[in-house]
Design a protein around this motif. Structure first.
Motif, PDB file in Angstrom:
ATOM      1  N   LEU A 160      -3.193   3.225 -13.925  1.00 49.65           N
ATOM      2  CA  LEU A 160      -4.139   2.410 -13.163  1.00 49.65           C
ATOM      3  C   LEU A 160      -5.510   2.452 -13.827  1.00 49.65           C
ATOM      4  CD1 LEU A 160      -3.283   3.523  -9.500  1.00 49.65           C
ATOM      5  CD2 LEU A 160      -2.405   1.548 -10.758  1.00 49.65           C
ATOM      6  N   PRO A 161      -6.300   1.404 -13.644  1.00 51.16           N
ATOM      7  CA  PRO A 161      -7.659   1.427 -14.205  1.00 51.16           C
ATOM      8  C   PRO A 161      -8.516   2.484 -13.523  1.00 51.16           C
ATOM      9  CG  PRO A 161      -7.342  -0.490 -12.806  1.00 51.16           C
ATOM     10  CD  PRO A 161      -6.000   0.138 -12.962  1.00 51.16           C
ATOM     11  N   SER A 162      -9.552   2.899 -14.203  1.00 59.35           N
ATOM     12  CA  SER A 162     -10.449   3.912 -13.658  1.00 59.35           C
ATOM     13  C   SER A 162     -11.003   3.462 -12.311  1.00 59.35           C
ATOM     14  CB  SER A 162     -11.595   4.166 -14.635  1.00 59.35           C
ATOM     15  OG  SER A 162     -12.519   5.077 -14.104  1.00 59.35           O
ATOM     16  N   GLY A 163     -10.984   4.374 -11.345  1.00 56.88           N
ATOM     17  CA  GLY A 163     -11.529   4.074 -10.026  1.00 56.88           C
ATOM     18  C   GLY A 163     -10.514   3.538  -9.044  1.00 56.88           C
ATOM     19  N   ALA A 164      -9.314   3.202  -9.506  1.00 62.89           N
ATOM     20  CA  ALA A 164      -8.266   2.681  -8.615  1.00 62.89           C
ATOM     21  C   ALA A 164      -7.365   3.817  -8.159  1.00 62.89           C
ATOM     22  CB  ALA A 164      -7.448   1.606  -9.322  1.00 62.89           C
ATOM     23  N   THR A 165      -6.962   3.780  -6.880  1.00 67.09           N
ATOM     24  CA  THR A 165      -6.088   4.796  -6.299  1.00 67.09           C
ATOM     25  C   THR A 165      -4.839   4.125  -5.752  1.00 67.09           C
ATOM     26  OG1 THR A 165      -8.017   6.109  -5.656  1.00 67.09           O
ATOM     27  CG2 THR A 165      -5.919   6.655  -4.606  1.00 67.09           C
ATOM     28  N   LEU A 166      -3.682   4.670  -6.086  1.00 64.74           N
ATOM     29  CA  LEU A 166      -2.413   4.112  -5.613  1.00 64.74           C
ATOM     30  C   LEU A 166      -2.240   4.404  -4.128  1.00 64.74           C
ATOM     31  CD1 LEU A 166       0.331   2.785  -6.535  1.00 64.74           C
ATOM     32  CD2 LEU A 166       1.208   5.127  -6.690  1.00 64.74           C
ATOM     33  N   THR A 167      -1.901   3.379  -3.341  1.00 63.60           N
ATOM     34  CA  THR A 167      -1.579   3.580  -1.931  1.00 63.60           C
ATOM     35  C   THR A 167      -0.106   3.304  -1.639  1.00 63.60           C
ATOM     36  OG1 THR A 167      -2.353   1.331  -1.436  1.00 63.60           O
ATOM     37  CG2 THR A 167      -3.919   3.116  -1.127  1.00 63.60           C
ATOM     38  N   THR A 168       0.605   2.651  -2.570  1.00 65.07           N
ATOM     39  CA  THR A 168       2.064   2.550  -2.482  1.00 65.07           C
ATOM     40  C   THR A 168       2.661   3.948  -2.634  1.00 65.07           C
ATOM     41  OG1 THR A 168       2.133   0.297  -3.353  1.00 65.07           O
ATOM     42  CG2 THR A 168       4.120   1.600  -3.643  1.00 65.07           C
ATOM     43  N   ASP A 169       3.815   4.189  -2.017  1.00 65.56           N
ATOM     44  CA  ASP A 169       4.520   5.468  -2.172  1.00 65.56           C
ATOM     45  C   ASP A 169       4.743   5.739  -3.663  1.00 65.56           C
ATOM     46  OD1 ASP A 169       6.202   7.643  -2.213  1.00 65.56           O
ATOM     47  OD2 ASP A 169       7.810   6.705  -1.053  1.00 65.56           O
ATOM     48  N   PRO A 170       4.213   6.834  -4.199  1.00 65.53           N
ATOM     49  CA  PRO A 170       4.366   7.093  -5.642  1.00 65.53           C
ATOM     50  C   PRO A 170       5.809   7.265  -6.078  1.00 65.53           C
ATOM     51  CG  PRO A 170       3.404   8.998  -4.529  1.00 65.53           C
ATOM     52  CD  PRO A 170       3.416   7.881  -3.542  1.00 65.53           C
ATOM     53  N   GLU A 171       6.720   7.579  -5.129  1.00 68.28           N
ATOM     54  CA  GLU A 171       8.140   7.745  -5.468  1.00 68.28           C
ATOM     55  C   GLU A 171       8.908   6.430  -5.388  1.00 68.28           C
ATOM     56  OE1 GLU A 171       9.487  10.608  -6.609  1.00 68.28           O
ATOM     57  OE2 GLU A 171       7.404  11.309  -6.589  1.00 68.28           O
TER      58      GLU A 171
END
Length: 214
Positions: A160-171
């Motif tokens: 992901l680009p800097s500053g972005a956080t994943l909110t989808t289930d990482p699995e």
């Protein structure tokens, strides 16, 4: 994603008839809401907004110049398209502030060719991320170049680009590379021409010769 400036007009007429008149005038009915403010009913220039969607996707951030009022920063939240004629019928816009983070769905682009004899399946076409409104990525990329059967890419493995956080289930499974099924496994039947040719051979085969009675 770059910021786009767009002129907008306040709408004072509502309902289906008013929406049709707005579209006939070359504009798109839109609603701007968020931050506890009353919804603002707007008309966007149809050609300019369609170009923004083509170039920046459905997560475009707009600086709206609304009449003589101060400009507003808005995230394109929902674009409703006519199911048959494919023109934009309506747009929902979310009011945002500079530096504010928003949660959006970002398209996934799969690059490269997996190893020969494999079949690639893609379970997710977008992932959800939280990111600053003015830094929304247009897409994220996954490379499967040369990937062997058994390879899996999970949401948490996508860069992901800097500053972005994943909110989808990482699995969550995004892409899987499997062994391609054989023709026998697919239950393939002979092509129609092949079947007819085989029947013709059987029909033309000579009958067994009869032995003369003694």
């Amino acid at each position: 994603m770059s910021e786009v400036r767009l002129a907008a007009e306040p709408r004072t007429e509502f309902g289906k008839g008013a929406a049709r008149r707005t579209r006939r005038a070359g504009k798109i009915p839109a609603v701007l809401y968020g931050h506890g403010s009353d919804p603002k009913h707007l008309a966007l220039p149809a050609l300019e907004f369609a170009r923004v969607v083509r170039e920046h996707g459905h997560n475009a951030v707009l600086t709206l110049n609304i009449g003589n009022a101060e400009s507003e920063l808005a995230l394109t939240k929902t674009v409703t398209t006519h199911p048959i004629k494919n023109y934009i019928e309506h747009v929902d816009l979310l009011l945002v502030r500079r530096g504010e983070k928003v949660t959006v769905d970002v398209p996934i682009v799969v690059n490269g060719e997996a190893a020969p004899g494999t079949l690639v399946t893609q379970d997710l076409t977008t992932i959800q991320v939280e990111v600053e409104a003015l830094h929304i990525p247009e897409h994220v990329e996954i490379s499967i170049d040369g990937a062997e059967a058994g390879t899996q890419v999970l949401a948490g493995q996508i860069a992901l680009p800097s500053g972005a956080t994943l909110t989808t289930d990482p699995e969550a499974l995004v892409v899987a590379v499997n062994v391609a099924p054989t023709a026998e496994e697919l239950g393939a039947e002979p092509a129609e021409g092949e079947a007819e040719a085989a029947e013709g051979v059987e029909a033309e085969a000579p009958a067994p010769s009869e032995q003369p009675e003694g």
